[in-house]
Design an enzyme around this catalytic site. Structure first.
Site, PDB file in Angstrom:
ATOM      1  N   HIS A  81       7.393  -5.811   0.309  1.00  0.00           N
ATOM      2  CA  HIS A  81       6.066  -5.468  -0.186  1.00  0.00           C
ATOM      3  C   HIS A  81       6.163  -5.143  -1.664  1.00  0.00           C
ATOM      4  O   HIS A  81       7.057  -4.424  -2.089  1.00  0.00           O
ATOM      5  CB  HIS A  81       5.531  -4.250   0.577  1.00  0.00           C
ATOM      6  CG  HIS A  81       4.181  -3.804   0.106  1.00  0.00           C
ATOM      7  ND1 HIS A  81       3.026  -4.397   0.532  1.00  0.00           N
ATOM      8  CD2 HIS A  81       3.815  -2.844  -0.776  1.00  0.00           C
ATOM      9  CE1 HIS A  81       1.989  -3.819  -0.056  1.00  0.00           C
ATOM     10  NE2 HIS A  81       2.449  -2.871  -0.857  1.00  0.00           N
ATOM     11  N   ASP A 160      -6.163   3.193   7.880  1.00  0.00           N
ATOM     12  CA  ASP A 160      -5.898   2.933   6.461  1.00  0.00           C
ATOM     13  C   ASP A 160      -7.063   2.216   5.794  1.00  0.00           C
ATOM     14  O   ASP A 160      -7.347   2.458   4.625  1.00  0.00           O
ATOM     15  CB  ASP A 160      -4.607   2.133   6.278  1.00  0.00           C
ATOM     16  CG  ASP A 160      -4.350   1.836   4.803  1.00  0.00           C
ATOM     17  OD1 ASP A 160      -4.133   2.801   4.044  1.00  0.00           O
ATOM     18  OD2 ASP A 160      -4.412   0.655   4.400  1.00  0.00           O
ATOM     19  N   ARG A 167     -10.498   6.385  -0.820  1.00  0.00           N
ATOM     20  CA  ARG A 167      -9.655   6.812  -1.947  1.00  0.00           C
ATOM     21  C   ARG A 167     -10.057   6.108  -3.236  1.00  0.00           C
ATOM     22  O   ARG A 167     -10.054   6.697  -4.316  1.00  0.00           O
ATOM     23  CB  ARG A 167      -8.184   6.525  -1.633  1.00  0.00           C
ATOM     24  CG  ARG A 167      -7.611   7.516  -0.627  1.00  0.00           C
ATOM     25  CD  ARG A 167      -6.276   7.026  -0.103  1.00  0.00           C
ATOM     26  NE  ARG A 167      -5.325   6.823  -1.188  1.00  0.00           N
ATOM     27  CZ  ARG A 167      -4.318   5.957  -1.149  1.00  0.00           C
ATOM     28  NH1 ARG A 167      -4.119   5.216  -0.083  1.00  0.00           N
ATOM     29  NH2 ARG A 167      -3.511   5.847  -2.170  1.00  0.00           N
ATOM     30  N   SER A 182      -0.007   4.861   3.370  1.00  0.00           N
ATOM     31  CA  SER A 182      -0.868   3.680   3.418  1.00  0.00           C
ATOM     32  C   SER A 182      -0.023   2.403   3.506  1.00  0.00           C
ATOM     33  O   SER A 182      -0.233   1.549   4.373  1.00  0.00           O
ATOM     34  CB  SER A 182      -1.747   3.654   2.157  1.00  0.00           C
ATOM     35  OG  SER A 182      -2.387   2.417   1.997  1.00  0.00           O
ATOM     36  N   LYS A 186       0.997   0.113   7.461  1.00  0.00           N
ATOM     37  CA  LYS A 186       0.703  -1.304   7.710  1.00  0.00           C
ATOM     38  C   LYS A 186       1.974  -2.079   8.027  1.00  0.00           C
ATOM     39  O   LYS A 186       1.981  -2.978   8.881  1.00  0.00           O
ATOM     40  CB  LYS A 186      -0.023  -1.903   6.498  1.00  0.00           C
ATOM     41  CG  LYS A 186      -1.467  -1.404   6.402  1.00  0.00           C
ATOM     42  CD  LYS A 186      -2.161  -1.843   5.122  1.00  0.00           C
ATOM     43  CE  LYS A 186      -1.746  -0.974   3.955  1.00  0.00           C
ATOM     44  NZ  LYS A 186      -2.579  -1.115   2.762  1.00  0.00           N
TER      45      LYS A 186
END
Ligand code: URA
Ligand code: CA
Length: 448
Positions: A81, A160, A167, A182, A186
């Site tokens: 990621h 999320d 947010r 967050s 995922k």
């Protein structure tokens, strides 16, 4: 449960229990706690922080707020990621390359929003490519080919989705426990057991300083350990686009260039991909030694195995694998224009976020969720920070839909760069590697 009492607790900086955190996550996922109370708790967390135990519980509760995959892919499901970049097409390179080395890359990706590109949009520029696979198909393709990249399902960590949207409009994005939970929720929900993170640092990144970026990386590594997953991170600079191509089909083309071994020596996109890929092989238990892993990946580029794997993945996902041999089958923009260097000197600064927005306005990205995008448009930048520029030499190649769009992009791009007569240093590329043993610098290739 009394949500006001919970707010009182966090307001005073006290630790929330697992039950309280579960109530918060479920409330966000099911809509049973109103947005104003969720938002108030987000701000209290932003100001008061969370312990690692709380952050782990929040991560797991958000992951469990929807359907969690426990996939059998015949190995350790590995994911990577990036916290958001421009011209960052490492996923398209790494999914097939790591699979070619024996890793199992199982990845749910997102779409581009604002100035950053999204892997799904890039993949969709390949004719026929499907990124809306069912969980079953997703897991089967990964088991059989070693890699699969698809879109996040609506069932993935719904808590999320609610909290991230709140947010965004309550100035609570920049909180280490909220970012860590967050991102990791995922990854955990989509079945990853080993996760390699590329935490970007610098202006326009989630965390502007190296210190804060390392702190975020360290938190995510610790939350991984506390949750029984292996998490490792690279902290890398985003002072300029990682690759030279910005735009969806253009970035696919660049990924194919890297996998074909056509990228030039020391190319930064290749360097970051090799470092992340080596960590993915280590985290997935395929290779023990970092240098060996990296050398192996280099070999898989050289002998064409990585590109072969990309052909296989594209074809299994319904796309036309011939793009790997003939990139002219990708969507092409009608207006091509060279933008020359305006004067002699050195390129010493790039407003990377602005470059991302310029590509977006050309049509490569979305201003709002749900906007349609133009897969063909974007630009190629021919100089990196520190490079010498001679007046009249190519600086950008624009790929635009209309001459007017090219005119506008040309002016905007030139004003997003700064030049100097004196030479200036290259931008640092990989700052640190962070794992459960500590923080250390990457050695060898990729320092710049
Ligand atoms: N990306 C995410 O998915 N979540 C964050 O909080 C920040 C970046
Ligand atoms: Ca549940």
């Amino acid at each position: 449960m009394d949500f006001i009492a919970l707010l009182e607790k966090k307001k005073r900086g006290q630790e929330l229990t697992r039950e309280e955190i579960a109530f918060f996550a479920e409330g966000a996922a099911r809509g049973t706690v109103p947005d104003y109370q969720l938002s108030a708790l987000l701000m209290a967390i932003r100001l008061r922080g969370m312990t690692d135990r709380e952050t782990r519980d929040l991560t797991l509760c958000m992951a469990e707020s929807g359907h969690m995959l426990t996939p059998d892919v015949g190995g350790v499901p590995v994911d990577k990621h990036s916290t958001g970049g421009v011209g960052d097409t490492t996923t398209l390179i790494l999914a097939p390359l790591v699979a070619a080395a024996g890793g199992k890359v199982l990845k749910m990706s997102g779409r581009g929003l604002g100035h950053t590109g999204g892997t799904l949009d890039k993949l969709e520029s390949i004719p026929g490519m499907r990124v809306d696979l069912s969980e079953e198909t997703f897991v089967r393709i990964c088991r059989e080919t070693g890699c699969c990249v698809t879109g996040q399902t609506a069932e993935l960590a719904p808590a999320d989705k609610t909290l991230y949207a709140l947010r965004d409009v309550t100035a609570t994005v920049d909180s280490i426990p909220l970012i860590a939970s967050s991102i990791l929720s995922k990854k955990f929900a989509s079945g990853a057991r080993a996760i390699v993170l590329d935490v970007k640092t610098g202006a326009g990144a989630l965390m502007p300083t190296e210190e804060e970026s390392v702190a975020l990386a360290q938190t995510m590594v610790r939350i991984g350990t506390l949750s029984g997953r292996r998490v490792v991170a690279v902290v890398s600079g985003m002072d300029e686009p990682l690759g030279s191509h910005v735009g969806n089909a253009l970035e696919v083309r660049e990924a194919i260039d890297v996998l074909s071994g056509r990228a030039r020596e020391g190319d930064p996109l290749t360097a970051v991909s090799l470092a992340l890929g080596a960590l993915m092989l280590q985290a997935g238990g395929v290779e023990k030694d970092f240098e060996r892993a990296r050398a192996r990946l280099r070999g898989l580029i050289r002998d064409g195995s990585g590109l072969n794997k990309l052909r296989e993945m594209i074809s299994r996902q319904g796309g036309d694998p011939r793009v790997c041999d003939d990139t002219s089958l990708l969507p092409a923009a009608p207006v091509l224009r060279q933008v020359p260097c305006p004067s002699d000197g050195f390129l010493c600064g790039v407003d990377c976020t602005r470059l991302g927005y310029i590509a977006q306005r050309m049509g490569a990205g979305r201003a709002r969720k749900g906007d349609s995008i133009d897969p063909a448009v974007g630009f190629v930048i021919h100089r990196r920070i520190g490079d010498r520029c001679r007046k009249g030499e190519p600086l950008f190649t624009l790929h635009a839909r209309t001459p007017e769009s090219a005119d506008r992009a040309e002016g905007e791009l030139l004003s997003a760069l700064s030049f100097s007569e004196a030479s200036c240093p290259k931008a640092r590329l990989i700052w640190d590697i962070v794992d459960e043993n500590g923080v250390y610098p990457l050695t060898g290739e990729g320092l710049f």
